[in-house]
Design a protein around this motif. Structure first.
Motif: not given
Length: 236
Positions: A189-194
């Motif tokens: 989920e964190a890596r979906k935050i640009a």
């Protein structure tokens, strides 16, 4: 003396496994010990108050032996002055958070169920952070950072470097349990935050990060390391 609020998840039942879930012993005991050794005033509280329960495998006396090495948690569990901290905990709404110099969100399996969508908790953490105070979370407690937003509407972790429970560790845990454990993985989920920088150290290695007043620890092994960064930030 500095005042630290340790926020611990209330007991719950996992919608994935059906197991009772709670906090992870080492993430509470090791950080509490670091703060206590520094001479801080430490308050242990929970979102809705009441008695707290630990994840079974984090218990150093659990039959699995998974945490049998954790002597510090064993002492915390049985010493009268610390064991009582888990009974009838105050609820966050009844505390004067403005008095606190630092917040430390403890992880475990329960945060993934009880804290991920707790908007009141997210707002409390964001207000504390916007007041320029030390804001820390460890392991699955970092799930709150996926959604906590500042008064501007921006995510608290925008333009921040932080860590949390890694995918490699989730895979290990699921292999050990022989089944799926979490409703989602924090790293995914964190890596979906640009506009954020989520990083990890080695699997189950001691790893904590400070970016300004935000401090995060990767997993239970890193609780003490994250607490030490809090102590370094606050001073004695």
């Amino acid at each position: 003396m500095p005042k630290v609020l340790m926020i611990v998840a209330n007991p719950a039942t996992s919608p994935v496994t059906g197991w009772p879930i709670g906090f992870w012993w080492a993430e509470l005991s090791h950080a509490w010990h670091a703060f206590s050794e520094a001479g801080y005033e430490v308050t242990v509280a929970s979102p809705v108050g009441g008695d707290l329960e630990a994840d079974a495998w984090s218990d150093p006396e659990h039959e699995s032996g998974y945490s049998a090495h954790d002597i510090l948690s064993l002492g915390f569990k049985h010493a009268a002055h610390t064991a009582t901290l888990l009974k009838d905990t105050p609820q966050l709404a009844d505390l004067d958070i403005a008095r606190m110099d630092a917040l430390f969100v403890v992880g475990g399996q329960s945060p993934m169920v009880t804290m991920t969508n707790d908007t009141a908790l997210h707002a409390l953490v964001a207000r504390h952070y916007e007041a320029g105070k030390i804001t820390a979370a460890v392991c699955h407690g970092t799930c709150i950072l996926l959604k906590a937003r500042l008064s501007t509407g921006e995510l608290l972790v925008r333009d921040k470097t932080w860590t949390g429970f890694a995918n490699s560790e989730e895979r290990y845990a699921e292999h050990a349990a022989g089944q799926k454990l979490q409703p989602f993985w924090i790293e995914d989920e964190a890596r979906k935050i640009a506009e954020t920088n989520f990083i990890t150290g080695g699997p189950f290695a001691r790893f904590a990060v400070r970016d300004g007043t935000l401090i995060t620890g990767q997993q239970q092994v890193s609780s003490g390391a994250a607490a030490e960064l809090v102590v370094a930030a606050l001073g004695r």
